[in-house]
Write a protein that holds these residues in place. Structure first.
Motif, PDB file in Angstrom:
ATOM      1  N   UNK A 763       0.835  -1.202   0.000  1.00 13.43           N
ATOM      2  CA  UNK A 763       0.000   0.000   0.000  1.00 13.43           C
ATOM      3  C   UNK A 763       0.873   1.256   0.000  1.00 13.43           C
ATOM      4  N   UNK A 764       1.921   1.242   0.800  1.00  8.56           N
ATOM      5  CA  UNK A 764       2.868   2.358   0.801  1.00  8.56           C
ATOM      6  C   UNK A 764       3.535   2.508  -0.567  1.00  8.56           C
ATOM      7  N   UNK A 765       4.004   1.398  -1.121  1.00  3.37           N
ATOM      8  CA  UNK A 765       4.769   1.454  -2.371  1.00  3.37           C
ATOM      9  C   UNK A 765       3.940   1.966  -3.536  1.00  3.37           C
ATOM     10  N   UNK A 770       3.485   6.751  -7.308  1.00  6.24           N
ATOM     11  CA  UNK A 770       2.580   7.516  -8.166  1.00  6.24           C
ATOM     12  C   UNK A 770       3.301   8.701  -8.794  1.00  6.24           C
ATOM     13  N   UNK A 771       3.211   8.814 -10.116  1.00  5.92           N
ATOM     14  CA  UNK A 771       3.927   9.866 -10.838  1.00  5.92           C
ATOM     15  C   UNK A 771       3.130  11.169 -10.897  1.00  5.92           C
ATOM     16  N   UNK A 772       1.954  11.201 -10.313  1.00  2.78           N
ATOM     17  CA  UNK A 772       1.178  12.433 -10.309  1.00  2.78           C
ATOM     18  C   UNK A 772       1.883  13.484  -9.452  1.00  2.78           C
ATOM     19  N   UNK A 777       5.109  15.245  -0.958  1.00  2.00           N
ATOM     20  CA  UNK A 777       4.153  15.535   0.120  1.00  2.00           C
ATOM     21  C   UNK A 777       3.383  14.284   0.512  1.00  2.00           C
ATOM     22  N   UNK A 778       3.036  13.452  -0.467  1.00  2.00           N
ATOM     23  CA  UNK A 778       2.336  12.200  -0.140  1.00  2.00           C
ATOM     24  C   UNK A 778       3.216  11.298   0.704  1.00  2.00           C
ATOM     25  N   UNK A 782       2.591   9.947   4.477  1.00  2.00           N
ATOM     26  CA  UNK A 782       2.535   8.512   4.773  1.00  2.00           C
ATOM     27  C   UNK A 782       3.508   8.113   5.870  1.00  2.00           C
ATOM     28  N   UNK A 783       4.595   8.852   6.035  1.00  2.00           N
ATOM     29  CA  UNK A 783       5.534   8.551   7.114  1.00  2.00           C
ATOM     30  C   UNK A 783       4.905   8.758   8.488  1.00  2.00           C
TER      31      UNK A 783
END
Length: 884
Positions: A763-765, A770-772, A777-778, A782-783
């Motif tokens: 799920x993290x990976x 994601x190249x968007x 920031x994402x 997530x950290x």
């Protein structure tokens, strides 16, 4: 942590040990706030080192010495010398015993080397130099000893007590404690020592060897994972049978054990009889592990099992010889995986990985030979060069000698050196002696760094002769500028204008030698002339990727399309498609850089349409041929990588292909998805292939933005019975513009799998990749997620590694924010897990590949890391070499 400038260690300085250890007797007393280790070493002077009794220098780090006895005499503080890294004693006879007792703290060992705790479990990782963090010892691979190990712990919390070898005794102790003793009758170096204590459940099976011996097989896991072991057990039994049939190697102990550990720096470890695995490399079932994860488990189980002979029974003399066991064993596990699945697809996947990542390593500041000449920190040399390129070197020997000759050589190697610590030269010598050949020049593959380049030109004349001229060279690397010619085995064929294979007879030969053959390029420039060639042929070169080189031949796009359609070598059919794609993508990159409108060469569309419609092809092969070269590979082959242009060009090509091939992709997707609905999940090659094509089709189809594709993606995400389809659907949504559906899917996935750490890693990976826009920031957000733990290597690799290593457009943001982020992380990791810190550095080390502005930013972050304070030797070596 280092307190002084780390020292370079050189192969040329190798000397045999002054003393040997014949027997090692260990007792571990495990407690929650410390552990006691009592060691008795039965030692003798090494006769190879001559007369005299020099001081005995034992390795030891982070140990609290409680007592030391030499030859039954307890020593006082004046009788020995103790430093941060060594205990020095003075023997008085050529044979003697040394007894020590030390206190260590596994519960605070965040480096995950030596004895440490993973959750509530005690476990070890001793390769390369972790044993010195357990007790004072000659911690080097050429000191081999028999081991007897007793483990004592509280019975309720640690009902399972394991070590190497066979169990010989166990019983209750005092105050609710118990003990178990294990004996390993085969001599081994300390790096192969293992211990596990925990509350573990076990899946059991057995295997009958070729001499009718019964071997007990056990996989130990924490209770919640007991339903995820069967695939690994099946893989183990397949591996044992394959090694008997292909290499004649039989297992030697009464029991073989695997333990799954959540906190582990590597993939797995081949400790004799007690393999300790990263849980990601052993746990697999349909609902929680992808097809790729199933194949990875199968390959790693095989790899570690095969080490029983290529690494354990015959081990390395010193760490410079690391590829002796790792390269050879990767070659062995690749052969196994090829036999279990599609051999052509396995070769394609191996070569794609090698070209993208190991070739980049060869071109970077950490470039080194398969057998390096020097290192500061051996942990930094568990590299793609040692493993993957080392495997390719062994593969070239196999190509040159043939399967029968290679088997003769490996048989002699195992028989000649059983129970010994040897060198790469010993391996080559066995191959030479078994086959009556001279591999002296070939050994340059072990001593010269870099990726050789092989430029090929052709000529054809009316006398029906066709000549190929090969020119080899190798770029300078940090260790050496001038390189001597390699032995490069080139498997080739010649195609006529109908795609038929021509008979191959070299000038001077009496008759043709088949339609595909191996020639050896041994000189800087060398010409091979074929006779009786009735028409201008088209060469199919480096079939099966017979050597790890960069090949150049002036194929035009029509010729590459012809090879895609007609070449009998499956690998070269794929490679022709990759070359065609590269030419087309590089044209688009140039258009983007010039500000021109992007125009896709329709020959690529036509070629892929033909592949997509060919239902006679293995579906896994179709999936591979539909996969465009990655941004990482396009970066690797660029003189100066233009991050934005590469990304824009590749995304443009994907969208154009998706639109042009929509109908064929949609038909393939629907047919395979229907089969998935009708067929329960099976972890077998045919099913892997079907899902591979289904999922790459979906990734293209979503680029159309059509509502029926979104509906199909959501149906696959919600209704599938396996992680392969669910994770692909999630990834497709995450990279799509459908924000509402994306958010809902991510939340649903996380809620359903929140208690499964390995699934949450995926799920993290998916989000990190994601190249968007907004990638960094994402990742930062997530950290802060409860499932992320910076002290767990799998989490770091899944989130940080995926972002910095795979999401190039976001990591290489022009403002340098990705570089600052990674440098901050490396500085933090350096404080508690130096191995993982140094491995995260790789993207920054390749700063010379980019434009001037990015070079300055990346170099600046490396300099900031260097000046950040007390660096581990792991990080210091990578940073200092990167800035040299």
């Amino acid at each position: 942590m280092r307190t002084e400038q780390p020292k370079m260690i050189y192969l040329k300085d190798y000397q045999a040990p002054e003393y040997l250890i014949d027997e090692t007797h260990l007792t571990f007393e495990l407690f929650e706030d410390h552990s006691l280790v009592h060691a008795q070493l039965v030692m003798r002077r090494n006769p190879e080192r001559g007369p005299g009794l020099p001081p005995l220098v034992l390795d030891g780090q982070q140990l609290e010495l409680l007592s030391v006895t030499l030859a039954d005499r307890e020593l006082g503080i004046a009788d020995y010398q103790l430093t941060e890294n060594h205990l020095t004693l003075q023997p008085t006879s050529t044979t003697f015993t040394v007894d020590t007792s030390v206190r260590i703290h596994p519960e605070t060992n965040t480096a995950l080397e030596g004895l440490y705790k993973s959750g509530t479990m005690f476990c070890t990782q001793c390769e390369a130099e972790g044993f010195r963090k357990i007790t004072y010892y000659l911690d080097r691979p050429d000191v081999m000893s028999t081991f007897t190990t007793t483990v004592v712990a509280e019975q309720h919390s640690y009902p399972v007590l394991l070590s190497n070898g066979n169990p010989i005794a166990s019983g209750p102790g005092e105050d609710g404690r118990h003990w178990a003793t294990w004996e390993d009758p085969f001599k081994k170096p300390a790096y192969l020592f293992a211990l596990v204590a925990g509350d573990l459940w076990c899946v059991e099976d057995s295997f009958t060897t070729m001499t009718e011996r019964n071997v007990a097989l056990r996989i130990y896991v924490e209770p919640e994972n007991i339903d995820k072991c069967q695939h690994a057990m099946n893989s183990l039994k397949k591996s044992m049978r394959w090694d008997e049939e292909v290499y004649g190697r039989e297992y030697d102990l009464d029991i073989f054990m695997i333990v799954a550990v959540n906190d582990f720096n590597m993939g797995a470890m081949e400790n004799k009889g007690l393999n300790i695995f990263n849980s990601s490399a052993v746990l697999a079932k349909a609902e929680t592990a992808t097809d790729a994860a199933h194949q990875r488990v199968e390959a790693i189980v095989a790899h570690e099992y095969f080490h029983n002979w290529s690494g354990n029974r015959v081990t390395c003399r010193d760490w410079f010889q690391l590829s002796l066991k790792e390269g050879f064993t990767v070659f062995r596990d690749s052969g196994f995986s090829a036999d279990m699945n599609s051999a052509t697809v396995k070769r394609i996947q191996d070569v794609a990985y090698l070209r993208t990542h190991q070739f980049a390593e060869d071109a970077g500041p950490m470039a080194h030979a398969v057998r390096p000449d020097s290192f500061i920190e051996i942990s930094n040399f568990y590299t793609l060069t040692v493993y993957e390129k080392g495997s390719e070197v062994v593969g070239m020997i196999h190509t040159l000698l043939g399967a029968e000759g290679f088997r003769k050589g490996s048989d002699l190697y195992f028989e000649r050196h059983d129970g010994q610590a040897v060198t790469c030269d010993d391996f080559i010598k066995a191959m030479e002696d078994a086959n009556g050949v001279d591999l002296t020049q070939f050994k340059r593959w072990y001593s010269q760094a870099g990726t050789p380049r092989l430029a090929v030109s052709e000529s054809y004349d009316a006398a029906k002769t066709y000549s190929l001229t090969f020119r080899q060279s190798c770029p300078p690397t940090p260790d050496k500028v001038e390189k001597l010619p390699f032995v490069i085995p080139v498997e080739l064929g010649l195609l006529d204008n109908q795609g038929g294979e021509l008979a191959l007879r070299l000038a001077g030969e009496a008759s043709a030698q088949g339609t595909s053959r191996v020639i050896s390029v041994t000189e800087a420039e060398q010409t091979f002339t074929f006779v009786d060639i009735a028409e201008q042929p088209l060469p199919s070169l480096l079939r099966g990727f017979s050597a790890p080189v960069k090949l150049s031949f002036p194929y035009n796009r029509d010729q590459l399309m012809f090879l895609m359609q007609h070449d009998s070598d499956g690998f070269n059919r794929w490679d022709a498609g990759q070359q065609l794609s590269v030419q087309v993508l590089q044209e688009l990159i140039a258009q983007q850089q010039k500000g021109e409108a992007l125009v896709l060469d329709q020959r690529l569309v036509s070629a892929l349409r033909t592949v997509l419609s060919d239902e006679t092809l293995d579906q896994a092969m179709v999936a591979e041929m539909l996969s465009l070269p990655s941004e990482a590979y396009l970066t690797e082959i660029s003189e100066v990588a233009d991050v934005e242009a590469i990304h824009i060009a590749r995304e443009f090509a994907r969208k154009q292909l998706a639109d042009a091939l929509f109908e064929g992709l949609w038909l393939r997707y629907q047919a395979n998805r229907d089969l998935s609905k009708q067929t329960p999940y099976v972890a077998e090659a045919e099913h892997f292939a079907r899902r591979a094509l289904q999922n790459i089709a979906l990734s293209y189809l979503m680029l159309s933005g059509k509502p029926e594709v979104l509906a199909a993606t959501l149906e696959q995400f919600d209704a599938c019975d396996n992680m392969t389809e669910r994770l692909t659907a999630l990834a497709v949504l995450v990279n799509s513009p459908f924000e509402q559906q994306k958010a809902k899917a991510l939340a649903s996935f996380a809620e359903h799998f929140k208690d499964n750490p390995l699934v949450m890693d995926q799920w993290f990976s998916v989000q990190a990749g994601s190249v968007l826009p907004g990638g960094l920031d994402r990742v930062k957000a997530l950290m802060q997620h409860p499932a992320f733990n910076i002290k767990n290597p799998n989490k770091v690799r899944a989130l940080i590694g995926a972002f910095a290593g795979q999401n190039l457009i976001n990591f290489h943001a022009a403002d340098g924010s990705g570089y600052r982020f990674l440098a901050d992380l490396v500085i933090e990791l350096n404080g508690f897990n130096p191995q993982i810190a140094s491995r995260q550095l790789a993207p920054l080390t390749r700063w010379r590949k980019y434009d001037d502005a990015r070079q300055a930013l990346m170099k600046g972050e490396l300099e900031r890391i260097r000046g950040s304070g007390q660096l581990s030797s792991d990080v210091f070596e990578v940073v200092s070499k990167s800035l040299a």
